[in-house]
Enzyme design. Structure first.
Site, PDB file in Angstrom:
ATOM      1  N   GLU A   1      37.687  27.941  41.430  1.00  0.00           N
ATOM      2  CA  GLU A   1      36.905  29.114  41.068  1.00  0.00           C
ATOM      3  C   GLU A   1      35.838  28.654  40.073  1.00  0.00           C
ATOM      4  O   GLU A   1      36.001  27.625  39.408  1.00  0.00           O
ATOM      5  CB  GLU A   1      37.806  30.191  40.446  1.00  0.00           C
ATOM      6  CG  GLU A   1      38.795  30.678  41.480  1.00  0.00           C
ATOM      7  CD  GLU A   1      39.498  31.977  41.154  1.00  0.00           C
ATOM      8  OE1 GLU A   1      40.053  32.088  40.062  1.00  0.00           O
ATOM      9  OE2 GLU A   1      39.482  32.861  42.020  1.00  0.00           O
TER      10      GLU A   1
ATOM     11  N   ASN B   1      47.076  38.881  33.618  1.00  0.00           N
ATOM     12  CA  ASN B   1      46.667  38.411  32.287  1.00  0.00           C
ATOM     13  C   ASN B   1      45.165  38.545  32.009  1.00  0.00           C
ATOM     14  O   ASN B   1      44.764  38.715  30.867  1.00  0.00           O
ATOM     15  CB  ASN B   1      47.145  36.973  32.043  1.00  0.00           C
ATOM     16  CG  ASN B   1      46.643  35.993  33.066  1.00  0.00           C
ATOM     17  OD1 ASN B   1      46.168  36.381  34.148  1.00  0.00           O
ATOM     18  ND2 ASN B   1      46.741  34.722  32.768  1.00  0.00           N
TER      19      ASN B   1
ATOM     20  N   GLY C   1      48.198  33.658  40.648  1.00  0.00           N
ATOM     21  CA  GLY C   1      49.533  34.118  40.291  1.00  0.00           C
ATOM     22  C   GLY C   1      50.495  32.948  40.168  1.00  0.00           C
ATOM     23  O   GLY C   1      50.073  31.804  39.948  1.00  0.00           O
ATOM     24  N   SER C   2      51.765  33.237  40.348  1.00  0.00           N
ATOM     25  CA  SER C   2      52.792  32.220  40.113  1.00  0.00           C
ATOM     26  C   SER C   2      52.949  31.286  41.319  1.00  0.00           C
ATOM     27  O   SER C   2      52.544  31.622  42.437  1.00  0.00           O
ATOM     28  CB  SER C   2      54.125  32.915  39.831  1.00  0.00           C
ATOM     29  OG  SER C   2      54.510  33.646  40.975  1.00  0.00           O
TER      30      SER C   2
ATOM     31  N   GLU D   1      45.295  29.704  42.754  1.00  0.00           N
ATOM     32  CA  GLU D   1      45.197  29.454  41.308  1.00  0.00           C
ATOM     33  C   GLU D   1      46.556  29.797  40.716  1.00  0.00           C
ATOM     34  O   GLU D   1      46.853  30.971  40.491  1.00  0.00           O
ATOM     35  CB  GLU D   1      44.104  30.333  40.680  1.00  0.00           C
ATOM     36  CG  GLU D   1      42.703  30.033  41.149  1.00  0.00           C
ATOM     37  CD  GLU D   1      42.146  28.735  40.575  1.00  0.00           C
ATOM     38  OE1 GLU D   1      42.820  28.101  39.740  1.00  0.00           O
ATOM     39  OE2 GLU D   1      41.036  28.354  40.971  1.00  0.00           O
TER      40      GLU D   1
ATOM     41  N   LYS E   1      43.352  43.327  45.307  1.00  0.00           N
ATOM     42  CA  LYS E   1      44.595  43.939  44.815  1.00  0.00           C
ATOM     43  C   LYS E   1      44.941  43.316  43.470  1.00  0.00           C
ATOM     44  O   LYS E   1      45.165  42.113  43.370  1.00  0.00           O
ATOM     45  CB  LYS E   1      45.757  43.696  45.799  1.00  0.00           C
ATOM     46  CG  LYS E   1      46.976  44.537  45.442  1.00  0.00           C
ATOM     47  CD  LYS E   1      48.233  44.106  46.145  1.00  0.00           C
ATOM     48  CE  LYS E   1      48.893  42.946  45.447  1.00  0.00           C
ATOM     49  NZ  LYS E   1      49.301  43.204  44.055  1.00  0.00           N
TER      50      LYS E   1
ATOM     51  N   CYS F   1      47.390  30.785  32.071  1.00  0.00           N
ATOM     52  CA  CYS F   1      47.831  29.754  33.021  1.00  0.00           C
ATOM     53  C   CYS F   1      47.533  28.350  32.549  1.00  0.00           C
ATOM     54  O   CYS F   1      48.322  27.431  32.741  1.00  0.00           O
ATOM     55  CB  CYS F   1      47.144  29.988  34.355  1.00  0.00           C
ATOM     56  SG  CYS F   1      45.353  30.103  34.178  1.00  0.00           S
TER      57      CYS F   1
ATOM     58  N   GLU G   1      57.135  26.955  32.763  1.00  0.00           N
ATOM     59  CA  GLU G   1      56.064  27.813  32.249  1.00  0.00           C
ATOM     60  C   GLU G   1      56.700  29.045  31.595  1.00  0.00           C
ATOM     61  O   GLU G   1      57.420  29.802  32.250  1.00  0.00           O
ATOM     62  CB  GLU G   1      55.154  28.252  33.403  1.00  0.00           C
ATOM     63  CG  GLU G   1      53.966  29.054  32.927  1.00  0.00           C
ATOM     64  CD  GLU G   1      53.080  29.554  34.066  1.00  0.00           C
ATOM     65  OE1 GLU G   1      53.620  30.038  35.076  1.00  0.00           O
ATOM     66  OE2 GLU G   1      51.849  29.475  33.930  1.00  0.00           O
TER      67      GLU G   1
HETATM   68  N1  LIG Z   1      45.588  29.248  37.797  1.00  0.00           N
HETATM   69  C1  LIG Z   1      45.064  30.393  37.413  1.00  0.00           C
HETATM   70  O1  LIG Z   1      43.854  30.583  37.409  1.00  0.00           O
HETATM   71  C2  LIG Z   1      45.966  31.507  36.932  1.00  0.00           C
HETATM   72  C3  LIG Z   1      45.397  32.561  36.228  1.00  0.00           C
HETATM   73  C4  LIG Z   1      46.222  33.593  35.783  1.00  0.00           C
HETATM   74  C5  LIG Z   1      47.589  33.571  36.031  1.00  0.00           C
HETATM   75  N2  LIG Z   1      48.110  32.527  36.717  1.00  0.00           N
HETATM   76  C6  LIG Z   1      49.574  32.487  36.951  1.00  0.00           C
HETATM   77  O2  LIG Z   1      50.054  33.762  37.309  1.00  0.00           O
HETATM   78  C7  LIG Z   1      51.405  33.925  36.894  1.00  0.00           C
HETATM   79  C8  LIG Z   1      51.577  35.249  36.163  1.00  0.00           C
HETATM   80  O3  LIG Z   1      51.058  36.287  36.934  1.00  0.00           O
HETATM   81  P1  LIG Z   1      51.979  37.283  37.784  1.00  0.00           P
HETATM   82  O4  LIG Z   1      53.285  37.457  37.096  1.00  0.00           O
HETATM   83  O5  LIG Z   1      51.153  38.472  38.084  1.00  0.00           O
HETATM   84  O6  LIG Z   1      52.209  36.435  39.114  1.00  0.00           O
HETATM   85  P2  LIG Z   1      52.896  36.906  40.484  1.00  0.00           P
HETATM   86  O7  LIG Z   1      52.890  35.710  41.371  1.00  0.00           O
HETATM   87  O8  LIG Z   1      54.164  37.597  40.233  1.00  0.00           O
HETATM   88  O9  LIG Z   1      51.899  38.024  41.060  1.00  0.00           O
HETATM   89  C9  LIG Z   1      50.547  37.747  41.297  1.00  0.00           C
HETATM   90  C10 LIG Z   1      50.008  38.746  42.312  1.00  0.00           C
HETATM   91  O10 LIG Z   1      50.640  38.538  43.563  1.00  0.00           O
HETATM   92  C11 LIG Z   1      51.133  39.775  44.079  1.00  0.00           C
HETATM   93  N3  LIG Z   1      52.294  39.463  44.927  1.00  0.00           N
HETATM   94  C12 LIG Z   1      53.581  39.308  44.538  1.00  0.00           C
HETATM   95  N4  LIG Z   1      54.341  38.977  45.614  1.00  0.00           N
HETATM   96  C13 LIG Z   1      53.511  38.916  46.687  1.00  0.00           C
HETATM   97  C14 LIG Z   1      53.700  38.636  48.078  1.00  0.00           C
HETATM   98  N5  LIG Z   1      54.891  38.319  48.570  1.00  0.00           N
HETATM   99  N6  LIG Z   1      52.624  38.661  48.886  1.00  0.00           N
HETATM  100  C15 LIG Z   1      51.395  38.949  48.399  1.00  0.00           C
HETATM  101  N7  LIG Z   1      51.157  39.249  47.099  1.00  0.00           N
HETATM  102  C16 LIG Z   1      52.205  39.227  46.245  1.00  0.00           C
HETATM  103  C17 LIG Z   1      51.445  40.563  42.825  1.00  0.00           C
HETATM  104  O11 LIG Z   1      51.540  41.938  43.111  1.00  0.00           O
HETATM  105  C18 LIG Z   1      50.266  40.207  41.954  1.00  0.00           C
HETATM  106  O12 LIG Z   1      49.122  40.958  42.303  1.00  0.00           O
HETATM  107  C19 LIG Z   1      51.691  32.734  36.005  1.00  0.00           C
HETATM  108  O13 LIG Z   1      52.433  31.780  36.714  1.00  0.00           O
HETATM  109  C20 LIG Z   1      50.309  32.191  35.694  1.00  0.00           C
HETATM  110  O14 LIG Z   1      50.279  30.824  35.363  1.00  0.00           O
HETATM  111  C21 LIG Z   1      47.333  31.515  37.185  1.00  0.00           C
HETATM  112  C1  LIG Z   2      39.778  32.016  30.448  1.00  0.00           C
HETATM  113  N1  LIG Z   2      40.876  31.075  30.267  1.00  0.00           N
HETATM  114  C2  LIG Z   2      41.352  31.152  28.894  1.00  0.00           C
HETATM  115  C3  LIG Z   2      40.435  29.694  30.525  1.00  0.00           C
HETATM  116  C4  LIG Z   2      41.987  31.421  31.141  1.00  0.00           C
HETATM  117  C5  LIG Z   2      41.702  31.312  32.608  1.00  0.00           C
HETATM  118  C6  LIG Z   2      42.661  32.126  33.466  1.00  0.00           C
HETATM  119  C7  LIG Z   2      44.087  31.721  33.323  1.00  0.00           C
HETATM  120  O1  LIG Z   2      45.036  32.423  33.081  1.00  0.00           O
END
Ligand SMILES: NC(=O)c1ccc[n+]([C@@H]2O[C@H](COP(=O)([O-])OP(=O)(O)OC[C@H]3O[C@@H](n4cnc5c(N)ncnc54)[C@H](O)[C@@H]3O)[C@@H](O)[C@H]2O)c1
Ligand SMILES: C[N+](C)(C)CCCC=O
Length: 517
Positions: free
Chosen positions: A491, A180, A255-256, A277, A203, A311, A414
């Site tokens: 972060e 995102n 990520g998730s 995160e 990555k 997120c 979510e």
């Molecule tokens: N808290 C934060 O700062 C923040 C910011 C942005 C997105 N997010 C979260 O990210 C999610 C959406 O992003 P997404 O769909 O890319 O998430 P995802 O968890 O599917 O993937 C995130 C990353 O992890 C990698 N990955 C997947 N499986 C893995 C494994 N088994 N081992 C190591 N790496 C692996 C993916 O290739 C990708 O680079 C949402 O849940 C969102 O809330 C959180």
């Molecule tokens: C920059 N924002 C809008 C706070 C998003 C932070 C990263 C989350 O997805």
């Protein structure tokens, strides 16, 4: 309407430089260069599992293919980073600072080119992508400022003996990012990592592999040693090779939640520290004494940036019953006016979602919400722009859901799309209980004119990032991260320096050794 200029999304610096060499019109970019980066150059990985297609969300077009890196390529990236770490970690904080400042300067110079690439690969509006780039160079500048301030303590002991502490780098750190905010997430991880003297292998999500390589080139141009910032591309398997590598000292993941759990399990086996995160389902609480216009603006900011794929979004909008009708009417009116379409056009405010499957998943949540009794007050259906080249893009109209209850799926899970759920409430006590009734804890917000209530409410919210009378602004000086299943570690802000360094204590005897034997 734009946010106010005080604590707003508006860039703190604007340089409208001419576009660089690449094609800048939607539907015209073709991937030509390799997307891995090792030892200071773009390279083709030495091994890999398969070729993956990269899509342009605005048109649904395939822009090219790239190879998912295999175990050998990951190992070469780690060895290259280890060699660079030896050089970089010996530099003074001020020397590292100068390089980071130069990288920030180049990002400013290439702002339009990076923002355009981010828009083409992610689908978000160019307006927002420029803000992301500005937050990115600000992040590098901020950690450049802190690099020279890294210091230990001096502790006096009896008889003139003493101890001191050193804050040392960890070694080769891994950054794994979501799709995102591809460029911004890479900067949020690499800036503090490099400021502390570490190397990093990054990555990206396989959906957005392009802009991080521009960051790698910029670091090299700014003067980091070759290999200090390497990029490997791929999905889960490549991520696993990184997390399991014995020479990796730390993993910072965005990520998730389900992937975060796997990352933590893998890192536990090597006793590697992790920063997680993760996702959220954050509450935004609007009391009846709020300035209505601000509350409506806040709710839009909390739900519709980056097509709702954020997120920290405040997707559970709790509205005190006295103003429910007035608030809902205004928020629906404003949501219907959001300009959807070609993300590279200046007046577009909502572009395309990241992929066809994700769009379908988001629309599926809306269907389910209707089945469970929610009322679609606006949007919630696919959108096909008039421009024929956009007809296969992943667009939808932003959605506001009324008649929501806490037990509905749209309120509990979510969605990661432009879907706001409105929930009425009566009392402060009741709304806090409901707001905290979630396994997530990333963010939260409150709108009220009552200053005591505002602070009381945020103190009670179980969330790492809270906003009073605003939402989703992100000055890099502020630590950002979650409570509960939204993760841990931080972060941004000074706090992130802790997560990319370790403390060594040195005890110095100035007298003779008194042995107990
Ligand atoms: N808290 C934060 O700062 C923040 C910011 C942005 C997105 N997010 C979260 O990210 C999610 C959406 O992003 P997404 O769909 O890319 O998430 P995802 O968890 O599917 O993937 C995130 C990353 O992890 C990698 N990955 C997947 N499986 C893995 C494994 N088994 N081992 C190591 N790496 C692996 C993916 O290739 C990708 O680079 C949402 O849940 C969102 O809330 C959180
Ligand atoms: C920059 N924002 C809008 C706070 C998003 C932070 C990263 C989350 O997805």
């Amino acid at each position: 309407m734009l946010p106010r200029p005080s604590l707003s999304l508006l860039p703190r610096f604007c340089s409208f430089l001419p576009f660089a060499t690449m094609s800048s019109k939607t539907g015209t970019f073709h991937l030509q260069q390799p997307l891995n980066y090792r030892a200071g150059a773009r390279i083709q990985p030495v091994d890999g599992s398969h070729n993956e297609e990269v899509y342009e969300p605005a048109t649904g077009r395939v822009m090219g293919k790239f190879l998912f890196s295999g175990e050998k390529e990951v190992d070469l990236a780690v060895q290259s980073a280890k060699a660079a770490f030896k050089i970089w970690s010996q530099k003074s904080g001020m020397e590292r600072s100068r390089v980071l400042l130069e990288a920030a300067r180049i990002i400013r110079e290439r702002r339009e080119e990076i923002a355009t690439m981010e828009t083409i690969n992610n689908g978000k509006s160019i307006f927002e992508a420029r803000v992301d780039v500005d937050i990115s160079w600000q992040c590098l500048e901020y950690y450049a400022g802190l690099a020279g301030a890294i210091a230990g303590q001096h502790i006096q002991l009896p008889g003139g003996s003493f101890a001191y502490t050193r804050r040392e780098a960890l070694g080769v750190c891994v950054g794994i990012g979501a799709w995102n905010y591809p460029f911004q997430i890479a900067c949020w991880k690499s800036a503090p990592a490099l400021a502390c003297g570490n190397a990093m292998i990054y990555k990206s999500s396989p959906l957005t592999p392009i802009s991080v390589v521009m960051l790698a080139e910029i670091f090299t141009q700014a003067g980091v040693p070759n290999g200090l910032f390497n990029v490997v591309q791929g999905g889960a398997a490549t991520g696993q090779f990184l997390c399991q590598h014995r020479d990796v000292a730390k993993v910072s993941f965005t990520g998730s939640v389900p992937t975060g759990i796997k990352i933590m399990e893998m890192s536990a086996k090597g006793i590697k520290p992790v920063t997680l995160e993760l996702g959220g389902k954050s509450p935004l609480i609007i009391f009846s004494d709020s300035v209505l216009e601000n509350a409506v603006n806040g709710a839009l900011m909390a739900n519709f940036l980056t097509q709702g794929e954020v997120c920290s979004n405040g997707t559970r909008v709790f509205v005190q019953r006295e103003i429910l009708e007035a608030f809902t009417e205004e928020v629906v009116k404003r949501t219907q006016k959001i300009k959807i379409g070609d993300p590279l056009l200046e007046d577009t405010r909502m572009g395309a979602l990241i992929s066809r499957p994700h769009l379908e998943r988001v629309l599926g949540f809306i269907t389910q919400a209707k089945e469970q009794g929610a009322k679609v007050l606006c949007g919630g259906e696919p959108y096909v722009p008039d421009d024929p080249k956009l007809k296969n893009g992943y667009y939808m109209r932003p959605c506001v859901l009324g008649d929501c209850r806490d037990d509905m799926t749209c309120v509990k899970e979510e969605i990661f799309g432009p879907v706001m759920s409105i929930l009425p409430f009566d009392t402060e006590e009741e709304v806090l209980e409901r707001a905290n009734n979630t396994t997530f804890g990333l963010a939260g917000g409150v709108f009220t004119r009552d200053i005591q209530r505002a602070h009381r409410v945020v103190a009670a919210l179980q969330a790492g990032m809270c906003f009073i009378n605003n939402y989703n602004i992100s000055p890099v000086e502020l630590p950002f991260g979650g409570y509960k299943m939204s993760g841990f570690g931080r972060e941004n802000g000074q706090a992130a320096m802790e997560y990319y360094s370790q403390l060594k204590t040195i005890c110095v005897e100035m007298g003779d050794v008194e042995s107990v034997f």
